[in-house]
Design a protein around this motif. Structure first.
Motif, short mmCIF file in Angstrom:
data_model
loop_
_atom_site.label_atom_id
_atom_site.label_comp_id
_atom_site.label_asym_id
_atom_site.label_seq_id
_atom_site.Cartn_x
_atom_site.Cartn_y
_atom_site.Cartn_z
N SER A 158 -13.03 -0.95 -13.19
CA SER A 158 -12.22 -0.31 -14.23
C SER A 158 -12.32 -1.04 -15.57
CB SER A 158 -10.75 -0.24 -13.78
OG SER A 158 -10.14 -1.52 -13.82
N ARG A 360 -4.32 0.83 -13.86
CA ARG A 360 -5.08 0.42 -15.07
C ARG A 360 -4.55 1.09 -16.32
NH1 ARG A 360 -6.71 -1.98 -17.45
NH2 ARG A 360 -8.89 -1.87 -18.01
N ALA A 365 -4.43 -5.58 -17.83
CA ALA A 365 -5.71 -5.69 -17.12
C ALA A 365 -5.80 -6.99 -16.31
CB ALA A 365 -6.86 -5.62 -18.11
N ALA A 368 -4.68 -6.45 -12.76
CA ALA A 368 -5.13 -5.22 -12.12
C ALA A 368 -5.52 -5.41 -10.66
CB ALA A 368 -6.30 -4.62 -12.91
#
Length: 432
Positions: A158, A360, A365, A368
């Motif tokens: 991601s 996300r 982040a 995550a």
């Protein structure tokens, strides 16, 4: 990139001017991104990640194929041998959290290296097992090693994409279904030549060698083992009026609920067909049909998430799963079961990866991989408990009708939670 050597060779400037020019050049170098999301390099990384996930995903399926041979050698009951699968799932779920935390702190390369070592050694130990309890315990380690190929790898992928983030996450997640399609027939073929012990040794060596080579290539594409692609990631585009921990808890409850519903057809469709007199072979074909259409569903949900967002995609998937599950209550002819099973696979395959996309879109982040691991663990709990409680309901009623109805109720709980998140969600203003 600025030519620093040319700056130094320019003797028309004073020392102070040269120092300022070099400093400015170095600052420009620091601001020059080494990696661009959605670039060809990102797609190369994604392809490597899919291969790693497809190979390492064997840990989720090997015990299913070798179960009869292990049962015969140890003269054990089917339930006792099946405990190895339960421990695999528990290791897989718990490993998602542990390996996710390692990924957030030290990077995916370090985390994956540890998981490859764990998987390879565990398969060798499985082949050398002299008692059933040793075989069962080793499969917990196999699940632990396999976990890196799902939740942590989805979270890492991601970070490589912005425009196609949803598609990237679901492509990596599809590796689990690819493994479920490719590995079982290969293992079954290997059993004829090597036996269940030999095939475990062969799997361990193959995974250790091929996954290590692929990881070395991925490491080179990421600029080193300590690369952290989330360091420069933009803030999440969505903001919810609840804390990150509260959101994680809600997603965990939703994950348990949706997988309680999902488990009924996946775990019991073979037995259900046997009870109806159609034979277990037809049930196995229906399960394979679910997995095949699940791949299509996962990729398709990624395209959808990139257009309407993870929460809406999760809601649509849950609604569709409940719709398909309801059909099992009213139709039980052989042709209708094939059709419903295909429809169920087409609808449910994108649900679990959608949780990673939601995380996300709503969480920092740097957290995550850990957060995705926690939620995926909740879905594993839902699958495990859902498969068990469906059997209990069947034993109590003598029919799977109430078990299917139980799945529909749990699916409704999931829909209610996701609807609440959709109401709470609002998009952050764009940063100029």
């Amino acid at each position: 990139m600025p030519n620093i050597a040319a700056i130094w060779l320019d003797d028309g400037r004073s020392t102070e001017e040269l120092a300022r020019a070099v400093h400015a050049a170095l600052k420009q170098c620091e601001k020059t991104p080494a990696f661009v999301p959605d670039s060809p390099q990102a797609w190369t990384r994604l392809g490597l990640a899919l291969l790693i996930a497809s190979i390492g995903g064997v840990g989720m399926w090997s015990v299913v194929v070798v179960l009869p041979g292990v049962q015969a050698e140890f003269a054990a009951s089917r339930g006792a041998v099946s405990l190895a699968y339960t421990l695999t799932m528990f290791g897989f779920g718990l490993g998602g959290i542990i390996v996710g935390r390692i990924t957030d702190r030290f990077g995916i390369v370090t985390a994956m290296s540890l998981s490859i070592a764990c998987t390879g050694i565990a398969y060798l130990l499985a082949g050398a097992s002299t008692t059933l309890w040793q075989f069962q315990a080793v499969y917990f380690l196999i699940g632990l090693g396999t976990s890196a190929t799902f939740a942590p790898l989805m979270a890492e992928a991601s970070h490589w994409f912005s425009r196609y983030r949803g598609l990237a996450v679901t492509i990596v997640a599809a590796g689990n279904y690819v493994a479920g399609t490719v590995w079982p027939p290969l293992i079954n073929l290997g059993l004829e030549w090597l036996g269940w012990r030999g095939i475990h040794v062969a799997i361990g060596l193959f995974c250790a060698i091929t996954m290590s080579l692929l990881l070395l290539v991925l490491r080179a594409r990421m600029g080193g083992a300590g690369a952290h692609d989330h360091a420069q990631a933009p803030p999440p585009p969505l903001k919810l009026a609840i804390s990150t921990n509260a959101l994680t808890a809600l997603l965990c409850i939703a994950g348990v609920a949706c997988c309680m519903a999902m488990a009924m057809p996946q775990v019991h469709i073979v037995a259900y067909c046997g009870d109806l007199g159609y034979g277990v072979a037809h049930g196995a074909e229906m399960l394979s049909l679910m997995m095949g259409f699940g791949i299509v569903s996962r990729i398709g949900s990624g395209f959808l998430a990139d257009r309407i967002g993870g929460i809406r995609t999760l809601l649509l998937g849950s609604l569709a799963q409940g719709f398909a599950l309801t059909f099992y209550l009213f139709f039980d002819s052989l042709s209708s079961l094939y059709l419903i099973s295909a429809m169920f696979g087409l609808f449910q395959g994108g649900i679990v990866p959608s949780y990673a996309i939601v995380i996300r879109e709503t969480m920092p982040a740097r957290e995550a991989a850990t957060r995705v691991g926690i939620v995926i663990f909740a879905t594993v709990v839902g699958m495990s408990f859902g498969g068990w409680i469906s059997g209990v309901i069947f034993d109590a009623t003598g029919s799977y009708t109430a078990a299917f109805a139980n799945g529909v109720v749990w699916n409704a709980v999931n829909i209610a939670i996701v609807l609440g998140l959709l109401v709470l969600a609002r998009r952050r203003p764009a940063v100029a």
